[in-house]
Design an enzyme around this catalytic site. Structure first.
Site, PDB file in Angstrom:
ATOM      1  N   SER A  46       0.825  -1.206   0.000  1.00  0.00           N
ATOM      2  CA  SER A  46       0.000   0.000   0.000  1.00  0.00           C
ATOM      3  C   SER A  46       0.865   1.264   0.000  1.00  0.00           C
ATOM      4  CB  SER A  46      -0.861  -0.044   1.283  1.00  0.00           C
ATOM      5  OG  SER A  46      -1.527   1.165   1.509  1.00  0.00           O
ATOM      6  N   LEU A  48       3.119   4.390   0.179  1.00  0.00           N
ATOM      7  CA  LEU A  48       4.503   4.701  -0.187  1.00  0.00           C
ATOM      8  C   LEU A  48       5.298   3.434  -0.540  1.00  0.00           C
ATOM      9  CD1 LEU A  48       6.767   6.762  -0.529  1.00  0.00           C
ATOM     10  CD2 LEU A  48       7.197   6.611   1.929  1.00  0.00           C
ATOM     11  N   TYR A 191       2.564   7.373  18.060  1.00  0.00           N
ATOM     12  CA  TYR A 191       3.185   7.424  16.725  1.00  0.00           C
ATOM     13  C   TYR A 191       4.463   8.266  16.780  1.00  0.00           C
ATOM     14  CZ  TYR A 191       3.615   8.175  11.652  1.00  0.00           C
ATOM     15  OH  TYR A 191       4.071   8.226  10.362  1.00  0.00           O
ATOM     16  N   LYS A 195       8.390   7.128  16.168  1.00  0.00           N
ATOM     17  CA  LYS A 195       9.232   7.692  15.110  1.00  0.00           C
ATOM     18  C   LYS A 195      10.457   8.411  15.707  1.00  0.00           C
ATOM     19  CE  LYS A 195       6.785   6.387  11.499  1.00  0.00           C
ATOM     20  NZ  LYS A 195       7.294   5.415  10.522  1.00  0.00           N
TER      21      LYS A 195
HETATM   22  N1  LIG Z   1       1.025   8.914   4.870  1.00  0.00           N
HETATM   23  C1  LIG Z   1       1.632   9.862   5.573  1.00  0.00           C
HETATM   24  O1  LIG Z   1       1.105  10.980   5.740  1.00  0.00           O
HETATM   25  C2  LIG Z   1       3.003   9.601   6.156  1.00  0.00           C
HETATM   26  C3  LIG Z   1       3.748  10.692   6.629  1.00  0.00           C
HETATM   27  C4  LIG Z   1       4.998  10.458   7.179  1.00  0.00           C
HETATM   28  C5  LIG Z   1       5.494   9.175   7.260  1.00  0.00           C
HETATM   29  N2  LIG Z   1       4.754   8.134   6.798  1.00  0.00           N
HETATM   30  C6  LIG Z   1       5.313   6.775   6.934  1.00  0.00           C
HETATM   31  O2  LIG Z   1       5.336   6.151   5.660  1.00  0.00           O
HETATM   32  C7  LIG Z   1       5.345   4.731   5.858  1.00  0.00           C
HETATM   33  C8  LIG Z   1       4.360   4.080   4.888  1.00  0.00           C
HETATM   34  O3  LIG Z   1       3.033   4.393   5.260  1.00  0.00           O
HETATM   35  P1  LIG Z   1       1.907   4.802   4.193  1.00  0.00           P
HETATM   36  O4  LIG Z   1       1.684   6.237   4.356  1.00  0.00           O
HETATM   37  O5  LIG Z   1       2.231   4.249   2.875  1.00  0.00           O
HETATM   38  O6  LIG Z   1       0.632   4.074   4.841  1.00  0.00           O
HETATM   39  P2  LIG Z   1      -0.274   2.842   4.356  1.00  0.00           P
HETATM   40  O7  LIG Z   1      -0.818   3.098   3.004  1.00  0.00           O
HETATM   41  O8  LIG Z   1      -1.233   2.581   5.463  1.00  0.00           O
HETATM   42  O9  LIG Z   1       0.767   1.638   4.261  1.00  0.00           O
HETATM   43  C9  LIG Z   1       1.322   1.063   5.414  1.00  0.00           C
HETATM   44  C10 LIG Z   1       1.989  -0.236   5.032  1.00  0.00           C
HETATM   45  O10 LIG Z   1       2.551  -0.818   6.217  1.00  0.00           O
HETATM   46  C11 LIG Z   1       2.107  -2.162   6.314  1.00  0.00           C
HETATM   47  N3  LIG Z   1       2.004  -2.619   7.698  1.00  0.00           N
HETATM   48  C12 LIG Z   1       1.361  -2.021   8.734  1.00  0.00           C
HETATM   49  N4  LIG Z   1       1.468  -2.772   9.825  1.00  0.00           N
HETATM   50  C13 LIG Z   1       2.183  -3.867   9.485  1.00  0.00           C
HETATM   51  C14 LIG Z   1       2.616  -5.023  10.184  1.00  0.00           C
HETATM   52  N5  LIG Z   1       2.338  -5.218  11.486  1.00  0.00           N
HETATM   53  N6  LIG Z   1       3.323  -5.969   9.518  1.00  0.00           N
HETATM   54  C15 LIG Z   1       3.624  -5.804   8.209  1.00  0.00           C
HETATM   55  N7  LIG Z   1       3.243  -4.733   7.489  1.00  0.00           N
HETATM   56  C16 LIG Z   1       2.525  -3.790   8.124  1.00  0.00           C
HETATM   57  C17 LIG Z   1       0.742  -2.165   5.667  1.00  0.00           C
HETATM   58  O11 LIG Z   1       0.386  -3.490   5.332  1.00  0.00           O
HETATM   59  P3  LIG Z   1      -1.135  -4.033   5.309  1.00  0.00           P
HETATM   60  O12 LIG Z   1      -1.582  -3.826   3.888  1.00  0.00           O
HETATM   61  O13 LIG Z   1      -0.992  -5.462   5.674  1.00  0.00           O
HETATM   62  O14 LIG Z   1      -1.899  -3.233   6.314  1.00  0.00           O
HETATM   63  C18 LIG Z   1       0.993  -1.268   4.475  1.00  0.00           C
HETATM   64  O15 LIG Z   1       1.606  -1.981   3.432  1.00  0.00           O
HETATM   65  C19 LIG Z   1       5.014   4.495   7.331  1.00  0.00           C
HETATM   66  O16 LIG Z   1       6.185   4.180   8.041  1.00  0.00           O
HETATM   67  C20 LIG Z   1       4.479   5.851   7.793  1.00  0.00           C
HETATM   68  O17 LIG Z   1       4.683   6.049   9.162  1.00  0.00           O
HETATM   69  C21 LIG Z   1       3.539   8.312   6.235  1.00  0.00           C
END
Ligand SMILES: NC(=O)c1ccc[n+]([C@@H]2O[C@H](COP(=O)([O-])OP(=O)(O)OC[C@H]3O[C@@H](n4cnc5c(N)ncnc54)[C@H](OP(=O)(O)O)[C@@H]3O)[C@@H](O)[C@H]2O)c1
Length: 309
Positions: A46, A48, A191, A195
């Site tokens: 999903s 990023l 969170y 981080k």
């Molecule tokens: N979106 C933002 O605004 C933002 C801002 C700053 C930093 N980030 C960071 O960017 C990174 C990616 O997040 P995203 O924004 O792309 O969110 P996302 O679309 O919710 O994707 C999160 C991913 O992490 C996986 N995941 C969550 N818990 C897990 C677990 N216990 N075991 C294995 N995989 C797990 C999810 O897998 P499932 O499909 O199995 O749930 C999904 O593939 C994260 O570290 C987040 O903190 C995001």
């Protein structure tokens, strides 16, 4: 043309030419670094992580996609296999299924990865989960869940893969942190804490890995248009299920994945991917902490009022 033009014009043209040449060399060096490298990406189902899978695959890396949802991973691999790149030769993508919050599963996943592809050149610790809630109402089990996924998971995977990188005398560890790894925002305690811990751990790792030629890159983005807020955990552990306006209006995951690709290619150490306001807040926290704390208190008051209304 007077004498100044005779001197300044060639100097300017020469400088632009040298700059362009250096940029080109840097780009060639970056793409050579990523092409054919084994790149492990967590959270590849999903947001990023999925976009990182695409950009690293397109750059010629051998990607190993990790996640806990087998169908989601198969879907991403199917999409990658549809990409056509002319003369570019793509490597077959692999997948490894495990839950990052289960440290036993992480250790056996690391063994599976090494068995599958023999080595890891670049590990991208991307998977993560967010949180919404007031500290006073949040169960301790929720704090633990967030720390298990966002902190202990990446730490366990990194530790499990490091010996093989040290043995082959090189590697690259990347972690996707957040602006909230540099500043804490009210009602995001678990969170933010996870981080901040991530930033601290990987800063130490960077210093310790210098003799082994292992690079460490911490990337701290602001809001990205992904499912992060929808999947966030609340005070009682239930799913938040709301697409926050800030998230919906964030950068696209495609744009951030390109930034990650560039940062890895250039072996950057610490990259803040944020607009002027969050960047200012990061500096205020260090240079004018009193002002930063009152701004956060005002924000907490406003959010509490909004919640109570
Ligand atoms: N979106 C933002 O605004 C933002 C801002 C700053 C930093 N980030 C960071 O960017 C990174 C990616 O997040 P995203 O924004 O792309 O969110 P996302 O679309 O919710 O994707 C999160 C991913 O992490 C996986 N995941 C969550 N818990 C897990 C677990 N216990 N075991 C294995 N995989 C797990 C999810 O897998 P499932 O499909 O199995 O749930 C999904 O593939 C994260 O570290 C987040 O903190 C995001």
């Amino acid at each position: 043309m007077d004498l100044t033009s005779w001197v300044i014009l060639p100097f300017l043209l020469g400088s632009v030419g040298i700059y362009g040449l250096l940029k080109l060399l840097q780009r060639l060096r970056s793409s050579a670094y990523i092409q054919d490298a084994v790149v492990v990406i967590t959270g590849a189902t999903s947001g990023l992580g999925k976009e990182c899978a695409k950009v690293f695959y397109e750059a010629g890396a051998q990607v190993v996609l990790c996640g806990r949802n087998e169908e989601g991973l198969k879907d991403v691999i199917k999409q990658l296999c549809l990409i056509r790149g002319g003369a570019m030769k793509f490597h077959k993508p692999h997948m490894v299924i495990f839950d990052l919050s289960d440290v036993e599963a992480v250790a056996s996943a690391a063994r599976e990865i090494l068995h599958l592809v023999g080595k890891v050149d670049i590990l991208i610790n991307n998977a993560g989960v967010s949180y919404r809630g007031a500290i006073v109402d949040t169960k301790l089990s929720v704090d633990r869940t967030i720390m298990d996924t966002n902190y202990f998971g990446p730490v366990a995977l990194t530790k499990a893969l490091l010996p093989s990188m040290i043995q082959k005398k090189g590697g690259h560890i990347v972690v996707i942190s957040s602006v909230q790894g540099k500043i804490s925002i009210p009602f995001r305690s678990a969170y933010s804490a996870s981080k901040h811990a991530t930033q601290a751990f990987f800063d130490c790792l960077r210093a310790e890995m210098v003799p082994h030629d292992i690079a460490v890159t911490v990337i701290s983005p602001g809001y990205i248009q992904t499912n992060l807020s929808l999947n966030a955990v609340t005070e009682d552990g239930s799913r938040y299920g709301v697409m926050d306006k800030t998230t919906a209006e964030g950068r696209t995951p495609e744009e951030v994945a390109q930034i990650v690709l560039r940062a890895v290619g250039e072996r950057s150490k610490d990259v803040l991917v944020a607009g002027p306001l969050p960047t200012l807040a990061v500096y205020l926290r260090v240079l004018a902490p009193k002002l930063f704390f009152s701004l956060m208190a005002a924000r907490a008051k406003k959010e509490r009022k909004f919640k109570d209304s």
